[in-house]
Scaffold this active site. Sequence first.
Site, PDB file in Angstrom:
ATOM      1  N   ARG A  36       0.834  -1.182   0.030  1.00 15.63           N
ATOM      2  CA  ARG A  36      -0.012  -0.054  -0.063  1.00 15.63           C
ATOM      3  C   ARG A  36       0.752   1.090  -0.010  1.00 15.63           C
ATOM      4  O   ARG A  36       0.587   2.114  -0.665  1.00 15.63           O
ATOM      5  CB  ARG A  36      -1.014  -0.021   1.128  1.00 15.63           C
ATOM      6  CG  ARG A  36      -2.121   1.125   1.309  1.00 15.63           C
ATOM      7  CD  ARG A  36      -3.062   1.019   2.296  1.00 15.63           C
ATOM      8  NE  ARG A  36      -2.355   1.014   3.512  1.00 15.63           N
ATOM      9  CZ  ARG A  36      -3.246   0.655   4.613  1.00 15.63           C
ATOM     10  NH1 ARG A  36      -4.367   0.071   4.581  1.00 15.63           N
ATOM     11  NH2 ARG A  36      -2.530   0.437   5.597  1.00 15.63           N
ATOM     12  N   LYS A  67      -2.461   6.802   1.759  1.00 17.22           N
ATOM     13  CA  LYS A  67      -2.373   6.945   3.228  1.00 17.22           C
ATOM     14  C   LYS A  67      -1.331   8.131   3.419  1.00 17.22           C
ATOM     15  O   LYS A  67      -0.090   7.953   3.129  1.00 17.22           O
ATOM     16  CB  LYS A  67      -1.828   5.634   3.860  1.00 17.22           C
ATOM     17  CG  LYS A  67      -2.050   5.533   5.363  1.00 17.22           C
ATOM     18  CD  LYS A  67      -2.068   4.363   5.736  1.00 17.22           C
ATOM     19  CE  LYS A  67      -2.393   4.334   7.391  1.00 17.22           C
ATOM     20  NZ  LYS A  67      -3.806   4.450   7.875  1.00 17.22           N
ATOM     21  N   GLU A  84     -15.784   6.704   4.847  1.00 17.77           N
ATOM     22  CA  GLU A  84     -15.346   6.029   6.222  1.00 17.77           C
ATOM     23  C   GLU A  84     -15.101   7.310   7.345  1.00 17.77           C
ATOM     24  O   GLU A  84     -15.823   8.310   7.109  1.00 17.77           O
ATOM     25  CB  GLU A  84     -13.817   5.502   5.866  1.00 17.77           C
ATOM     26  CG  GLU A  84     -13.043   6.508   5.334  1.00 17.77           C
ATOM     27  CD  GLU A  84     -11.423   5.921   4.976  1.00 17.77           C
ATOM     28  OE1 GLU A  84     -11.016   5.044   6.021  1.00 17.77           O
ATOM     29  OE2 GLU A  84     -10.692   6.376   4.168  1.00 17.77           O
TER      30      GLU A  84
HETATM   31  C1  LIG Z   1      -4.742   3.570   7.896  1.00 14.38           C
HETATM   32  C2  LIG Z   1      -6.058   3.997   7.586  1.00 14.38           C
HETATM   33  C3  LIG Z   1      -7.180   3.087   7.797  1.00 14.38           C
HETATM   34  C4  LIG Z   1      -7.168   1.734   8.307  1.00 14.38           C
HETATM   35  O1  LIG Z   1      -6.254   0.904   7.545  1.00 14.38           O
HETATM   36  P1  LIG Z   1      -5.559  -0.321   8.193  1.00 14.38           P
HETATM   37  O2  LIG Z   1      -4.750  -0.985   7.254  1.00 14.38           O
HETATM   38  O3  LIG Z   1      -6.660  -1.262   8.738  1.00 14.38           O
HETATM   39  O4  LIG Z   1      -4.795   0.130   9.199  1.00 14.38           O
HETATM   40  C5  LIG Z   1      -8.409   3.470   7.253  1.00 14.38           C
HETATM   41  N1  LIG Z   1      -8.774   4.869   6.891  1.00 14.38           N
HETATM   42  C6  LIG Z   1      -7.689   5.454   6.785  1.00 14.38           C
HETATM   43  C7  LIG Z   1      -7.937   6.980   6.130  1.00 14.38           C
HETATM   44  C8  LIG Z   1      -6.427   5.281   7.144  1.00 14.38           C
HETATM   45  O5  LIG Z   1      -5.353   6.059   6.981  1.00 14.38           O
END
Ligand SMILES: *Cc1c(COP(=O)(O)O)cnc(C)c1O
Length: 340
Positions: A82, A184, A220
Amino acid sequence: MSNKEIDWSNLGFGYIKTDYRYVSRFKDGKWDDGAIITDSDIVLNECACVFQYAQTCFEGLKAYKTEDGRIVCFRPDLNAQRMADTAKRLVMPVFPEERFVDAVKQVVKANADFVPPYGTGATLYIRPYMMGINPVIGVKPAEEFEFRIFCTPVGPYFKGGAKPITIKVSDYDRAAPHGTGNIKAGLNYAMSLYPITVAHEEGFAENMYLDAATRTKVEETGGANFIFITKDGTLVTPKSDSILPSITRRSICYVAENILGMKVEHREVEFAEVKDFAECGLCGTAAVISPVGRIVDHGKEINFPAGMDEMGPVTKKLYETLTGIQQCKVEAPEGWIVEI
Ligand SMILES: *Cc1c(COP(=O)(O)O)cnc(C)c1O
Protein backbone atom coordinates in the site's frame (compact mmCIF):
# COMPACT_ATOMS: atom_id res chain seq x y z
CA MET A 1 11.31 6.96 29.12
CA SER A 2 12.64 3.50 29.96
CA ASN A 3 10.30 0.61 29.39
CA LYS A 4 10.41 -0.07 33.16
CA GLU A 5 8.39 3.11 33.77
CA ILE A 6 5.55 2.25 31.40
CA ASP A 7 2.19 1.30 32.90
CA TRP A 8 1.24 -1.07 30.06
CA SER A 9 -2.37 -1.64 31.11
CA ASN A 10 -3.21 2.07 31.20
CA LEU A 11 -1.59 3.26 27.99
CA GLY A 12 -3.58 5.53 25.70
CA PHE A 13 -2.90 6.04 21.99
CA GLY A 14 0.05 8.41 22.26
CA TYR A 15 3.70 8.77 21.35
CA ILE A 16 6.34 7.39 23.67
CA LYS A 17 9.90 7.68 22.44
CA THR A 18 11.56 4.31 22.04
CA ASP A 19 15.29 3.65 21.71
CA TYR A 20 15.75 2.95 17.99
CA ARG A 21 14.42 3.93 14.58
CA TYR A 22 15.26 2.92 10.99
CA VAL A 23 16.34 5.37 8.32
CA SER A 24 17.23 5.09 4.65
CA ARG A 25 17.87 7.87 2.13
CA PHE A 26 17.11 8.02 -1.59
CA LYS A 27 19.55 10.05 -3.69
CA ASP A 28 20.72 9.95 -7.32
CA GLY A 29 17.97 7.47 -8.12
CA LYS A 30 18.73 4.86 -5.47
CA TRP A 31 18.15 3.95 -1.83
CA ASP A 32 21.17 3.62 0.46
CA ASP A 33 21.68 0.56 2.68
CA GLY A 34 19.63 1.96 5.58
CA ALA A 35 20.50 1.74 9.26
CA ILE A 36 19.11 1.59 12.76
CA ILE A 37 19.85 4.85 14.57
CA THR A 38 19.13 6.37 18.00
CA ASP A 39 18.43 10.06 17.19
CA SER A 40 14.68 10.77 17.15
CA ASP A 41 15.08 14.29 15.69
CA ILE A 42 15.13 15.08 11.98
CA VAL A 43 17.02 18.15 10.72
CA LEU A 44 16.03 19.32 7.24
CA ASN A 45 16.45 22.36 5.03
CA GLU A 46 13.75 25.03 5.50
CA CYS A 47 12.67 24.59 1.88
CA ALA A 48 12.41 20.78 1.97
CA CYS A 49 9.53 19.63 -0.26
CA VAL A 50 7.79 18.00 2.70
CA PHE A 51 7.39 21.39 4.43
CA GLN A 52 6.30 23.37 1.40
CA TYR A 53 4.23 20.93 -0.65
CA ALA A 54 3.48 18.16 1.86
CA GLN A 55 5.19 15.43 -0.14
CA THR A 56 4.97 12.78 2.55
CA CYS A 57 3.10 9.57 3.22
CA PHE A 58 2.95 6.94 5.92
CA GLU A 59 1.84 3.49 7.01
CA GLY A 60 0.76 1.95 10.30
CA LEU A 61 0.95 -1.60 11.62
CA LYS A 62 1.43 -3.35 14.94
CA ALA A 63 3.65 -5.90 16.65
CA TYR A 64 2.17 -8.22 19.26
CA LYS A 65 3.58 -10.32 22.09
CA THR A 66 2.19 -13.87 22.06
CA GLU A 67 1.28 -15.90 25.13
CA ASP A 68 4.52 -17.92 24.78
CA GLY A 69 6.64 -14.75 24.58
CA ARG A 70 7.29 -14.47 20.83
CA ILE A 71 6.95 -11.17 18.95
CA VAL A 72 4.95 -11.18 15.72
CA CYS A 73 3.50 -8.66 13.32
CA PHE A 74 0.43 -8.80 11.15
CA ARG A 75 0.57 -8.77 7.34
CA PRO A 76 3.43 -6.24 6.93
CA ASP A 77 3.66 -7.17 3.23
CA LEU A 78 0.30 -5.47 2.67
CA ASN A 79 1.55 -2.26 4.30
CA ALA A 80 4.59 -2.40 2.01
CA GLN A 81 2.33 -2.80 -1.03
CA ARG A 82 0.00 0.00 0.00
CA MET A 83 2.88 2.36 0.70
CA ALA A 84 4.18 1.60 -2.79
CA ASP A 85 0.76 2.56 -4.22
CA THR A 86 0.65 5.75 -2.17
CA ALA A 87 4.23 6.66 -3.12
CA LYS A 88 3.43 6.38 -6.84
CA ARG A 89 0.46 8.75 -6.50
CA LEU A 90 2.68 11.28 -4.70
CA VAL A 91 5.55 10.93 -7.20
CA MET A 92 7.81 9.39 -4.58
CA PRO A 93 10.14 6.43 -5.12
CA VAL A 94 8.92 3.03 -3.91
CA PHE A 95 10.82 1.65 -0.94
CA PRO A 96 11.25 -1.98 -2.08
CA GLU A 97 8.62 -4.20 -0.50
CA GLU A 98 11.04 -6.88 0.82
CA ARG A 99 13.23 -4.17 2.33
CA PHE A 100 10.17 -2.61 3.97
CA VAL A 101 9.34 -5.86 5.75
CA ASP A 102 12.98 -6.36 6.71
CA ALA A 103 13.20 -2.81 8.11
CA VAL A 104 10.04 -3.37 10.17
CA LYS A 105 11.65 -6.49 11.64
CA GLN A 106 14.88 -4.62 12.43
CA VAL A 107 13.10 -1.78 14.25
CA VAL A 108 10.87 -4.09 16.28
CA LYS A 109 13.78 -6.35 17.19
CA ALA A 110 15.87 -3.33 18.30
CA ASN A 111 12.97 -2.07 20.44
CA ALA A 112 11.90 -5.50 21.75
CA ASP A 113 11.81 -4.13 25.33
CA PHE A 114 8.99 -1.81 24.28
CA VAL A 115 6.65 -4.51 22.94
CA PRO A 116 3.90 -4.55 25.58
CA PRO A 117 3.48 -7.82 27.51
CA TYR A 118 0.79 -10.29 26.41
CA GLY A 119 -2.56 -9.72 28.07
CA THR A 120 -2.14 -5.99 28.83
CA GLY A 121 -4.26 -4.91 25.88
CA ALA A 122 -1.37 -2.77 24.63
CA THR A 123 0.66 -3.33 21.44
CA LEU A 124 3.64 -1.82 19.66
CA TYR A 125 2.47 0.57 16.94
CA ILE A 126 4.90 0.79 14.01
CA ARG A 127 4.97 3.91 11.86
CA PRO A 128 6.81 3.75 8.50
CA TYR A 129 6.86 7.07 6.64
CA MET A 130 8.59 8.81 3.79
CA MET A 131 9.18 12.43 2.80
CA GLY A 132 10.75 14.62 0.12
CA ILE A 133 13.77 16.29 1.73
CA ASN A 134 15.65 18.44 -0.79
CA PRO A 135 14.80 22.14 -1.23
CA VAL A 136 11.97 22.70 -3.75
CA ILE A 137 10.36 26.08 -4.33
CA GLY A 138 8.87 25.76 -7.84
CA VAL A 139 6.04 23.25 -7.61
CA LYS A 140 7.62 19.91 -8.47
CA PRO A 141 8.43 16.66 -6.71
CA ALA A 142 11.57 16.29 -4.60
CA GLU A 143 14.49 14.23 -5.90
CA GLU A 144 15.82 13.14 -2.52
CA PHE A 145 13.75 11.27 0.02
CA GLU A 146 14.01 9.83 3.48
CA PHE A 147 12.21 6.63 4.52
CA ARG A 148 11.91 6.06 8.24
CA ILE A 149 10.26 3.76 10.72
CA PHE A 150 9.73 4.44 14.40
CA CYS A 151 7.58 2.56 16.86
CA THR A 152 5.72 3.42 20.04
CA PRO A 153 3.75 1.32 22.54
CA VAL A 154 0.02 2.12 22.44
CA GLY A 155 -3.22 1.25 24.20
CA PRO A 156 -6.77 1.56 22.82
CA TYR A 157 -7.43 4.28 20.23
CA PHE A 158 -10.74 5.35 21.77
CA LYS A 159 -11.01 6.19 25.46
CA GLY A 160 -12.99 3.53 27.27
CA GLY A 161 -11.51 0.65 25.27
CA ALA A 162 -14.21 -1.54 23.79
CA LYS A 163 -17.19 0.61 24.83
CA PRO A 164 -19.37 1.73 21.93
CA ILE A 165 -18.79 5.29 20.74
CA THR A 166 -21.07 7.99 19.37
CA ILE A 167 -20.14 9.57 16.05
CA LYS A 168 -21.62 12.31 13.88
CA VAL A 169 -22.24 12.68 10.18
CA SER A 170 -19.73 15.32 9.12
CA ASP A 171 -20.54 18.31 6.92
CA TYR A 172 -16.98 18.14 5.56
CA ASP A 173 -15.28 15.85 3.08
CA ARG A 174 -12.70 13.49 4.54
CA ALA A 175 -10.04 13.67 1.93
CA ALA A 176 -8.33 16.25 -0.16
CA PRO A 177 -10.06 16.35 -3.59
CA HIS A 178 -9.01 14.84 -6.91
CA GLY A 179 -9.20 11.18 -6.01
CA THR A 180 -6.60 11.16 -3.27
CA GLY A 181 -8.87 9.62 -0.66
CA ASN A 182 -7.43 6.16 -1.19
CA ILE A 183 -3.83 7.03 -0.31
CA LYS A 184 -2.40 7.02 3.18
CA ALA A 185 -0.88 10.46 3.49
CA GLY A 186 -0.76 13.39 5.85
CA LEU A 187 -2.46 15.63 3.29
CA ASN A 188 -5.74 13.81 3.87
CA TYR A 189 -5.27 13.90 7.63
CA ALA A 190 -4.54 17.64 7.50
CA MET A 191 -7.96 18.09 5.87
CA SER A 192 -9.58 16.10 8.69
CA LEU A 193 -8.10 18.07 11.58
CA TYR A 194 -10.70 20.83 11.50
CA PRO A 195 -13.73 18.49 11.22
CA ILE A 196 -12.45 16.19 13.99
CA THR A 197 -11.85 19.19 16.25
CA VAL A 198 -15.44 20.30 15.62
CA ALA A 199 -16.74 16.78 16.31
CA HIS A 200 -14.78 16.49 19.57
CA GLU A 201 -16.00 19.91 20.73
CA GLU A 202 -19.55 18.69 20.16
CA GLY A 203 -18.86 15.55 22.20
CA PHE A 204 -18.52 13.02 19.35
CA ALA A 205 -15.69 10.49 19.17
CA GLU A 206 -15.44 10.48 15.36
CA ASN A 207 -16.89 11.69 12.06
CA MET A 208 -18.73 9.62 9.50
CA TYR A 209 -17.78 11.10 6.13
CA LEU A 210 -20.13 10.78 3.16
CA ASP A 211 -19.09 10.76 -0.48
CA ALA A 212 -18.15 14.23 -1.64
CA ALA A 213 -20.10 14.17 -4.92
CA THR A 214 -23.59 13.19 -3.74
CA ARG A 215 -23.38 13.07 0.07
CA THR A 216 -25.61 10.01 0.08
CA LYS A 217 -23.08 7.17 0.44
CA VAL A 218 -21.02 6.12 3.45
CA GLU A 219 -17.26 6.52 3.04
CA GLU A 220 -15.23 6.10 6.24
CA THR A 221 -14.10 7.99 9.33
CA GLY A 222 -10.89 10.00 9.59
CA GLY A 223 -8.73 6.92 10.03
CA ALA A 224 -10.88 3.78 10.03
CA ASN A 225 -13.21 1.93 7.63
CA PHE A 226 -16.80 1.01 8.56
CA ILE A 227 -18.20 -2.46 9.06
CA PHE A 228 -21.93 -3.07 9.33
CA ILE A 229 -23.87 -6.20 10.28
CA THR A 230 -27.36 -6.68 8.85
CA LYS A 231 -30.23 -8.07 10.92
CA ASP A 232 -29.70 -11.46 9.28
CA GLY A 233 -25.99 -11.50 10.12
CA THR A 234 -24.36 -10.43 6.84
CA LEU A 235 -21.17 -8.36 7.03
CA VAL A 236 -21.44 -5.27 4.81
CA THR A 237 -18.47 -2.97 4.12
CA PRO A 238 -18.60 0.21 2.01
CA LYS A 239 -16.94 0.10 -1.40
CA SER A 240 -15.54 3.34 -2.78
CA ASP A 241 -12.51 4.47 -4.76
CA SER A 242 -11.97 7.30 -2.32
CA ILE A 243 -11.60 5.36 0.92
CA LEU A 244 -8.38 3.87 2.20
CA PRO A 245 -8.20 0.12 1.54
CA SER A 246 -7.87 -0.94 5.19
CA ILE A 247 -5.86 -4.10 5.78
CA THR A 248 -7.92 -4.74 8.91
CA ARG A 249 -11.14 -4.50 6.90
CA ARG A 250 -9.85 -6.84 4.20
CA SER A 251 -8.74 -9.28 6.92
CA ILE A 252 -12.11 -9.12 8.69
CA CYS A 253 -13.94 -9.84 5.43
CA TYR A 254 -11.72 -12.88 4.83
CA VAL A 255 -12.18 -14.13 8.42
CA ALA A 256 -15.96 -13.62 8.26
CA GLU A 257 -16.31 -15.52 5.02
CA ASN A 258 -13.72 -18.26 5.40
CA ILE A 259 -13.47 -18.90 9.14
CA LEU A 260 -16.86 -17.85 10.50
CA GLY A 261 -18.88 -18.88 7.44
CA MET A 262 -20.67 -15.54 7.21
CA LYS A 263 -22.08 -13.87 4.15
CA VAL A 264 -19.97 -10.85 3.16
CA GLU A 265 -20.89 -7.94 0.91
CA HIS A 266 -18.37 -5.29 -0.19
CA ARG A 267 -20.55 -2.73 -1.96
CA GLU A 268 -21.72 0.86 -1.98
CA VAL A 269 -23.64 1.66 1.21
CA GLU A 270 -26.33 4.34 1.16
CA PHE A 271 -26.50 6.44 4.30
CA ALA A 272 -30.29 5.93 4.14
CA GLU A 273 -29.89 2.19 4.85
CA VAL A 274 -27.60 2.61 7.88
CA LYS A 275 -30.59 2.84 10.23
CA ASP A 276 -31.56 -0.70 9.26
CA PHE A 277 -28.27 -2.36 10.26
CA ALA A 278 -28.06 -4.31 13.50
CA GLU A 279 -24.44 -3.46 14.33
CA CYS A 280 -21.84 -0.91 13.30
CA GLY A 281 -18.12 -0.72 13.95
CA LEU A 282 -14.92 1.03 12.91
CA CYS A 283 -11.92 -1.01 11.86
CA GLY A 284 -8.26 -0.23 11.36
CA THR A 285 -4.88 -0.99 12.86
CA ALA A 286 -5.34 1.74 15.48
CA ALA A 287 -9.09 1.25 16.05
CA VAL A 288 -8.85 -2.59 15.80
CA ILE A 289 -12.64 -3.08 15.82
CA SER A 290 -14.36 -0.32 17.78
CA PRO A 291 -18.13 -0.62 18.12
CA VAL A 292 -20.31 2.36 17.18
CA GLY A 293 -23.45 2.59 19.34
CA ARG A 294 -24.97 5.75 17.95
CA ILE A 295 -24.72 7.92 14.84
CA VAL A 296 -26.09 11.46 14.94
CA ASP A 297 -27.09 13.12 11.66
CA HIS A 298 -27.94 16.77 12.34
CA GLY A 299 -29.96 15.97 15.45
CA LYS A 300 -31.47 12.73 14.10
CA GLU A 301 -30.16 9.70 16.01
CA ILE A 302 -29.53 6.18 14.81
CA ASN A 303 -29.21 3.88 17.83
CA PHE A 304 -27.93 0.37 17.15
CA PRO A 305 -29.72 -2.42 19.07
CA ALA A 306 -26.66 -3.57 21.08
CA GLY A 307 -26.77 -0.24 22.94
CA MET A 308 -24.00 1.81 24.47
CA ASP A 309 -22.61 -0.69 26.98
CA GLU A 310 -21.14 -3.45 24.86
CA MET A 311 -20.23 -4.65 21.39
CA GLY A 312 -22.93 -6.36 19.37
CA PRO A 313 -22.62 -10.18 19.27
CA VAL A 314 -21.38 -10.47 15.68
CA THR A 315 -18.90 -7.61 16.04
CA LYS A 316 -17.62 -9.36 19.16
CA LYS A 317 -17.13 -12.65 17.32
CA LEU A 318 -15.19 -10.84 14.57
CA TYR A 319 -13.15 -8.96 17.17
CA GLU A 320 -12.23 -12.12 19.05
CA THR A 321 -11.28 -14.02 15.93
CA LEU A 322 -9.20 -11.18 14.48
CA THR A 323 -7.34 -10.37 17.70
CA GLY A 324 -6.96 -14.12 18.36
CA ILE A 325 -5.19 -14.47 15.00
CA GLN A 326 -3.01 -11.43 15.68
CA GLN A 327 -1.88 -12.86 19.02
CA CYS A 328 -1.48 -16.40 17.63
CA LYS A 329 -4.31 -17.85 19.72
CA VAL A 330 -6.31 -18.68 16.60
CA GLU A 331 -4.65 -20.32 13.61
CA ALA A 332 -3.84 -17.67 11.01
CA PRO A 333 -4.38 -17.95 7.26
CA GLU A 334 -1.11 -18.66 5.43
CA GLY A 335 1.35 -15.74 5.47
CA TRP A 336 -0.58 -13.42 7.80
CA ILE A 337 1.78 -13.68 10.78
CA VAL A 338 5.42 -12.66 10.45
CA GLU A 339 7.68 -13.64 13.29
CA ILE A 340 10.21 -11.01 14.37
C1 LIG B 1 -4.78 3.61 7.97
C2 LIG B 1 -6.15 3.99 7.64
C3 LIG B 1 -7.22 3.09 7.79
C4 LIG B 1 -7.06 1.73 8.40
O1 LIG B 1 -6.28 0.88 7.62
P1 LIG B 1 -5.57 -0.41 8.23
O2 LIG B 1 -4.74 -0.93 7.15
O3 LIG B 1 -6.63 -1.34 8.65
O4 LIG B 1 -4.78 0.10 9.41
C5 LIG B 1 -8.47 3.50 7.39
N1 LIG B 1 -8.69 4.73 6.89
C6 LIG B 1 -7.70 5.62 6.73
C7 LIG B 1 -7.99 6.95 6.15
C8 LIG B 1 -6.39 5.28 7.09
O5 LIG B 1 -5.41 6.18 6.96
